[in-house]
Design a protein around this motif. Sequence first.
Motif, PDB file in Angstrom:
ATOM      1  N   VAL A 119      -0.914   2.106   1.365  1.00 27.49           N
ATOM      2  CA  VAL A 119      -1.075   3.264   0.467  1.00 27.49           C
ATOM      3  C   VAL A 119      -0.917   4.522   1.301  1.00 27.49           C
ATOM      4  CG1 VAL A 119      -2.588   4.478  -1.146  1.00 27.49           C
ATOM      5  CG2 VAL A 119      -2.727   1.978  -0.953  1.00 27.49           C
ATOM      6  N   ILE A 120       0.138   5.278   1.020  1.00 28.64           N
ATOM      7  CA  ILE A 120       0.335   6.536   1.729  1.00 28.64           C
ATOM      8  C   ILE A 120      -0.241   7.654   0.874  1.00 28.64           C
ATOM      9  CG2 ILE A 120       2.008   8.134   2.732  1.00 28.64           C
ATOM     10  CD1 ILE A 120       3.932   5.708   3.007  1.00 28.64           C
ATOM     11  N   ARG A 121      -1.282   8.310   1.388  1.00 30.15           N
ATOM     12  CA  ARG A 121      -1.884   9.439   0.670  1.00 30.15           C
ATOM     13  C   ARG A 121      -1.289  10.736   1.198  1.00 30.15           C
ATOM     14  NH1 ARG A 121      -6.431  10.338   2.689  1.00 30.15           N
ATOM     15  NH2 ARG A 121      -6.581  12.139   1.337  1.00 30.15           N
ATOM     16  N   ALA A 122      -1.026  11.674   0.284  1.00 33.13           N
ATOM     17  CA  ALA A 122      -0.540  12.977   0.738  1.00 33.13           C
ATOM     18  C   ALA A 122      -0.880  14.053  -0.272  1.00 33.13           C
ATOM     19  CB  ALA A 122       0.970  12.937   0.959  1.00 33.13           C
ATOM     20  N   PRO A 123      -1.538  15.156   0.177  1.00 35.16           N
ATOM     21  CA  PRO A 123      -1.734  16.298  -0.713  1.00 35.16           C
ATOM     22  C   PRO A 123      -0.420  17.044  -0.905  1.00 35.16           C
ATOM     23  CG  PRO A 123      -2.774  16.683   1.425  1.00 35.16           C
ATOM     24  CD  PRO A 123      -2.129  15.332   1.501  1.00 35.16           C
ATOM     25  N   PHE A 124      -0.188  17.486  -2.119  1.00 38.25           N
ATOM     26  CA  PHE A 124       1.072  18.185  -2.418  1.00 38.25           C
ATOM     27  C   PHE A 124       0.780  19.335  -3.368  1.00 38.25           C
ATOM     28  CE2 PHE A 124       2.406  17.271  -6.846  1.00 38.25           C
ATOM     29  CZ  PHE A 124       1.356  16.472  -7.225  1.00 38.25           C
ATOM     30  N   GLY A 125       1.830  20.095  -3.698  1.00 38.80           N
ATOM     31  CA  GLY A 125       1.748  21.114  -4.746  1.00 38.80           C
ATOM     32  C   GLY A 125       1.305  22.472  -4.240  1.00 38.80           C
ATOM     33  N   GLY A 126       1.548  23.491  -5.097  1.00 39.18           N
ATOM     34  CA  GLY A 126       1.311  24.878  -4.702  1.00 39.18           C
ATOM     35  C   GLY A 126       0.132  25.491  -5.423  1.00 39.18           C
ATOM     36  N   GLY A 161      -9.722   5.240 -10.075  1.00 38.80           N
ATOM     37  CA  GLY A 161      -9.146   3.991 -10.573  1.00 38.80           C
ATOM     38  C   GLY A 161      -7.751   3.717 -10.039  1.00 38.80           C
ATOM     39  N   LEU A 162      -6.953   4.778  -9.882  1.00 36.57           N
ATOM     40  CA  LEU A 162      -5.600   4.599  -9.371  1.00 36.57           C
ATOM     41  C   LEU A 162      -5.607   4.296  -7.881  1.00 36.57           C
ATOM     42  CD1 LEU A 162      -3.551   7.384 -11.210  1.00 36.57           C
ATOM     43  CD2 LEU A 162      -3.155   4.922 -11.342  1.00 36.57           C
ATOM     44  N   LEU A 163      -6.553   4.908  -7.133  1.00 40.66           N
ATOM     45  CA  LEU A 163      -6.614   4.650  -5.692  1.00 40.66           C
ATOM     46  C   LEU A 163      -7.035   3.203  -5.439  1.00 40.66           C
ATOM     47  CD1 LEU A 163      -6.296   5.577  -2.815  1.00 40.66           C
ATOM     48  CD2 LEU A 163      -8.561   6.648  -2.918  1.00 40.66           C
ATOM     49  N   ALA A 164      -8.018   2.742  -6.203  1.00 44.69           N
ATOM     50  CA  ALA A 164      -8.454   1.351  -6.046  1.00 44.69           C
ATOM     51  C   ALA A 164      -7.318   0.396  -6.385  1.00 44.69           C
ATOM     52  CB  ALA A 164      -9.672   1.090  -6.937  1.00 44.69           C
ATOM     53  N   ALA A 165      -6.558   0.712  -7.453  1.00 40.50           N
ATOM     54  CA  ALA A 165      -5.436  -0.147  -7.841  1.00 40.50           C
ATOM     55  C   ALA A 165      -4.346  -0.117  -6.780  1.00 40.50           C
ATOM     56  CB  ALA A 165      -4.880   0.302  -9.191  1.00 40.50           C
ATOM     57  N   ALA A 166      -4.138   1.061  -6.170  1.00 39.39           N
ATOM     58  CA  ALA A 166      -3.121   1.171  -5.116  1.00 39.39           C
ATOM     59  C   ALA A 166      -3.513   0.339  -3.910  1.00 39.39           C
ATOM     60  CB  ALA A 166      -2.943   2.642  -4.729  1.00 39.39           C
ATOM     61  N   VAL A 167      -4.803   0.366  -3.562  1.00 36.88           N
ATOM     62  CA  VAL A 167      -5.287  -0.427  -2.426  1.00 36.88           C
ATOM     63  C   VAL A 167      -5.110  -1.924  -2.707  1.00 36.88           C
ATOM     64  CG1 VAL A 167      -7.364  -1.084  -1.134  1.00 36.88           C
ATOM     65  CG2 VAL A 167      -6.907   1.335  -1.621  1.00 36.88           C
ATOM     66  N   GLU A 168      -5.342  -2.300  -3.918  1.00 37.30           N
ATOM     67  CA  GLU A 168      -5.232  -3.693  -4.342  1.00 37.30           C
ATOM     68  C   GLU A 168      -3.789  -4.189  -4.357  1.00 37.30           C
ATOM     69  OE1 GLU A 168      -8.161  -6.088  -6.938  1.00 37.30           O
ATOM     70  OE2 GLU A 168      -8.219  -5.183  -4.956  1.00 37.30           O
ATOM     71  N   ASP A 169      -2.843  -3.259  -4.507  1.00 36.90           N
ATOM     72  CA  ASP A 169      -1.441  -3.627  -4.693  1.00 36.90           C
ATOM     73  C   ASP A 169      -0.865  -4.234  -3.406  1.00 36.90           C
ATOM     74  OD1 ASP A 169       0.649  -2.604  -7.086  1.00 36.90           O
ATOM     75  OD2 ASP A 169       1.614  -3.189  -5.191  1.00 36.90           O
ATOM     76  N   GLU A 170      -0.049  -5.246  -3.548  1.00 37.36           N
ATOM     77  CA  GLU A 170       0.532  -5.934  -2.388  1.00 37.36           C
ATOM     78  C   GLU A 170       1.779  -5.233  -1.860  1.00 37.36           C
ATOM     79  OE1 GLU A 170      -0.872  -8.324  -0.700  1.00 37.36           O
ATOM     80  OE2 GLU A 170      -2.557  -8.422  -2.124  1.00 37.36           O
ATOM     81  N   ASP A 171       2.178  -4.149  -2.508  1.00 38.18           N
ATOM     82  CA  ASP A 171       3.394  -3.438  -2.109  1.00 38.18           C
ATOM     83  C   ASP A 171       3.085  -1.955  -1.892  1.00 38.18           C
ATOM     84  OD1 ASP A 171       5.409  -5.576  -2.208  1.00 38.18           O
ATOM     85  OD2 ASP A 171       4.792  -5.702  -4.317  1.00 38.18           O
ATOM     86  N   PRO A 172       4.002  -1.250  -1.230  1.00 39.65           N
ATOM     87  CA  PRO A 172       3.708   0.147  -0.875  1.00 39.65           C
ATOM     88  C   PRO A 172       3.546   1.069  -2.085  1.00 39.65           C
ATOM     89  CG  PRO A 172       5.982  -0.402  -0.326  1.00 39.65           C
ATOM     90  CD  PRO A 172       5.316  -1.677  -0.718  1.00 39.65           C
ATOM     91  N   VAL A 173       2.507   1.878  -2.032  1.00 40.94           N
ATOM     92  CA  VAL A 173       2.239   2.852  -3.089  1.00 40.94           C
ATOM     93  C   VAL A 173       2.100   4.231  -2.451  1.00 40.94           C
ATOM     94  CG1 VAL A 173       0.640   3.580  -4.915  1.00 40.94           C
ATOM     95  CG2 VAL A 173       0.979   1.123  -4.462  1.00 40.94           C
ATOM     96  N   LEU A 174       2.788   5.213  -3.022  1.00 36.08           N
ATOM     97  CA  LEU A 174       2.567   6.594  -2.599  1.00 36.08           C
ATOM     98  C   LEU A 174       1.571   7.221  -3.547  1.00 36.08           C
ATOM     99  CD1 LEU A 174       5.957   6.166  -1.897  1.00 36.08           C
ATOM    100  CD2 LEU A 174       5.201   8.169  -0.606  1.00 36.08           C
ATOM    101  N   TYR A 175       0.505   7.786  -2.988  1.00 35.04           N
ATOM    102  CA  TYR A 175      -0.586   8.335  -3.775  1.00 35.04           C
ATOM    103  C   TYR A 175      -0.630   9.825  -3.495  1.00 35.04           C
ATOM    104  CZ  TYR A 175      -5.442   8.703  -5.514  1.00 35.04           C
ATOM    105  OH  TYR A 175      -6.586   9.032  -6.198  1.00 35.04           O
ATOM    106  N   PHE A 176      -0.126  10.607  -4.451  1.00 38.79           N
ATOM    107  CA  PHE A 176      -0.043  12.048  -4.234  1.00 38.79           C
ATOM    108  C   PHE A 176      -1.204  12.765  -4.921  1.00 38.79           C
ATOM    109  CE2 PHE A 176       4.626  11.033  -3.762  1.00 38.79           C
ATOM    110  CZ  PHE A 176       4.668  11.276  -2.396  1.00 38.79           C
ATOM    111  N   GLU A 177      -1.839  13.671  -4.145  1.00 35.23           N
ATOM    112  CA  GLU A 177      -3.011  14.393  -4.629  1.00 35.23           C
ATOM    113  C   GLU A 177      -2.669  15.875  -4.683  1.00 35.23           C
ATOM    114  OE1 GLU A 177      -5.550  13.478  -1.351  1.00 35.23           O
ATOM    115  OE2 GLU A 177      -5.217  11.323  -1.569  1.00 35.23           O
ATOM    116  N   HIS A 178      -2.836  16.498  -5.839  1.00 34.17           N
ATOM    117  CA  HIS A 178      -2.527  17.938  -5.897  1.00 34.17           C
ATOM    118  C   HIS A 178      -3.648  18.713  -5.216  1.00 34.17           C
ATOM    119  CE1 HIS A 178      -1.197  21.849  -7.115  1.00 34.17           C
ATOM    120  NE2 HIS A 178      -0.129  21.326  -7.695  1.00 34.17           N
ATOM    121  N   LYS A 179      -3.279  19.502  -4.202  1.00 33.62           N
ATOM    122  CA  LYS A 179      -4.327  20.156  -3.404  1.00 33.62           C
ATOM    123  C   LYS A 179      -5.090  21.214  -4.197  1.00 33.62           C
ATOM    124  CE  LYS A 179      -1.135  21.355  -0.310  1.00 33.62           C
ATOM    125  NZ  LYS A 179       0.200  21.408  -0.968  1.00 33.62           N
TER     126      LYS A 179
END
Lengths: 332, 443
Positions: A119-126, A161-179
């Motif tokens: 799970v790649i987490r990254a803050p994004f947005g303006g 809920g989405l972060l937990a599901a992303a962690v559970e996922d067997e494949d790469p998930v990009l998890y973008f968080e609006h700063k």
Amino acid sequence: MPGITMAVMSYLEAIRETLKQEMRRDSRIIIYGEDVGVRGGVFRVTEGLQKEFGEDRVIDSPLAEAAIVGTAIGAAVNGLRPIPEIQFADFIFPAMNQIVEEAARIRYRSNGTFGVPLVIRAPFGGGVHGALYHSQSVEAFFAHVPGLKVVIPGTPYDAKGLLAAAVEDEDPVLYFEHKAAYRSLKGEVPDERYLIPIGKADLKRKGTDLSIITYGLTVNYALKAAETLDQEGISVEVLDLRSIRPLDVEMILDTAKKTGKVLIVHEDNLTGGIGGEVSALIAEHALFHLDAPLRRLAGPDVPAMPYSPPLEHAFLVTSDKITAAARDLAKF
Amino acid sequence: MAEVVLMPQLGESVTEGTIGQWLKKVGDAVEKYESLLEVMTDKVNAEVPAPIGGTISKILVEDGQTVAVGTPICEIAVEGGSETESNAPTGGAESSVPSPTSLSSETIPPQHVAADVSAKDGESLRGRYSPAVRRLAAENRINPDTLSGTGAKGRVTRQDVLKAVEEQSHTAEVKQEIADNSTVQTPAANNARTAPVSPVPLVAGATAVIDPDDEIVPLSSIRNVIAERMVRSKMTVPHAWLMMEVDVSGLVALRDRLKEAFKAKEGVSLTYLPFMLRAVIQALKAVPEMNAQWNGDSIVLKKHINIGMATATDRGLVVPVIKNADEKNIVGLAKVSQDLVKRARSGRLTMDDLNGGTFTVDNTGAIGTVLTYPIINAPEAGIITMESIVKRPVVINDMVAIRSMMNVCISFDHRVVDGAEAGQFIRLVKDNLEAIGPSTSVY
């Protein structure tokens, strides 16, 4: 709900608490990124995690995004569940090669033998005066790539809920968080662990006159616009995509067919954005239910978010802009 | 400030109009409702009234030019306003459009025309239908042309159709109640808005085979309208057909005796047509079921007898209508029919001349036919022809005689009436014509 305790927390706290909960649950999870350890992240998302889980599981990395993602892929293939953080989504491009060429295709390339549970987490947005290198929206680049999943929560509840599901996922998930959502959004979040399935949109508000389809922070602006328009007698439905790859085609088509008028909103710039894909799906599968041309409200096609506050404001999608666009569409 | 005047829609299925002539020029003062110009469409010429008083500041479309309905054609500067230029018809668009419905025979006024829309031009969106509107209208057998649009620039929206569907089912219930409870006849006016229009099935016809030296003539709009109506009538109305022979020897003798004096006295020729019209009108009085229209779940009995006369012109077929034809005698019918034919052929019919027909008479005999199978002018229930009058040997009282014989043919909507009523009707037409003798009075 009986037996479930809830706390009101910010979007940022929801992410932090979920990281803790997941790390306590699964010792294979490691966090890896620039300043995530001692400093607890530039936004303090990982604050206290190194203290609780130790330097072996919450690791300060060199300033090298390709290395962060590359080593995380290796760790994931070898049995760990890494959650690397890219300090700002703007800096993800050095890791593009690792994400697109490696993470996205290892399962395909190995005929299913290896997965990359990453799970790649990254803050994004303006909107926080981050200017050119700390404000971009990058989701469309990754939504284009088969083998990746891309999620963008719009509420503290969905963030967990989405972060937990992303962690559970067997494949790469990009998890973008609006700063800009980190501290501005607050909401009730259950203490218990729960999963929000990736690929499932959420109808945040029901309406009959037109549909706004959006994701992330702008869901909240769309809901505010819907409130305003409700007082004018315009009934607006708001669909939160939550996952932008895979898209919830069924719910997109359902809302388009229901109201016949669709406004797609995102902060990411217009051309090649998610709005184009959503529009195409509707045009392909719901033409005979459409009562108006599809409309998109998005960031302008300029190279980057400006620093000047008036210009930054002009770039951003606001509740007022959504209200005006939706009102216009309702009148058509 | 200036008001923009748009090309009005002069009747259903008219999509464009030609500027016949401007009755005003730039700089002329006009009063509200004063005629501004003459517009010619396929079928009618109409004068367009000024929507507002003021001074003509601009003429945007010159004499003889043809433009789409909704195109700005001139601007009127309004007293008290300083600028003569108008960039956008700021809400004036709706007030300055001579309401299409006020000029046509549509019975339903638009409830409200477009609100303040961010329109950059005055182009009307009436007649532009979204896929959702088309689908819903077809599924519910509603003609969107009959709905008033609440959307931008008069556009009929999906919700307008859904509302009409709701009203339609409500109207159907009410009509059912009326039918159930009493002998009250359904007022025809109630149906005007929601009368279901049978959609023309989208079956493609055979494609023309074009050889290199063939000439391709584009369809004029009148050809288009005729084609559309004929297809609709033939595909949606179950045509049944009857013919009867009529001995018009008495009528022929009467006309021969009177024609010179009639022409001298009345100024119009005495033809067979007014006698045929009179015979048909009397038969319609006796069999009111024939003066009726199919309405989906009911039959509308028309209270007035308005006879359409199928008339060939250089540009195509038109059917001008004699209103309240039952109130006219032979002289009156002769005069009004000849006036209508003359005006039809010179393109001087008004919209009013073409509306409201309840039954059609077609003088096919004028071109020499003895038998015709006419297409019903829907939604009317029937059309009757008068064929050539020819001398033929016929048997009367077991003796052969030479008589002037004329066939009359009727096509009728078998949903509205059966062969019994249609037969009774055509029999009465025959009897009425045969009752005319050499000494019958035309007054």
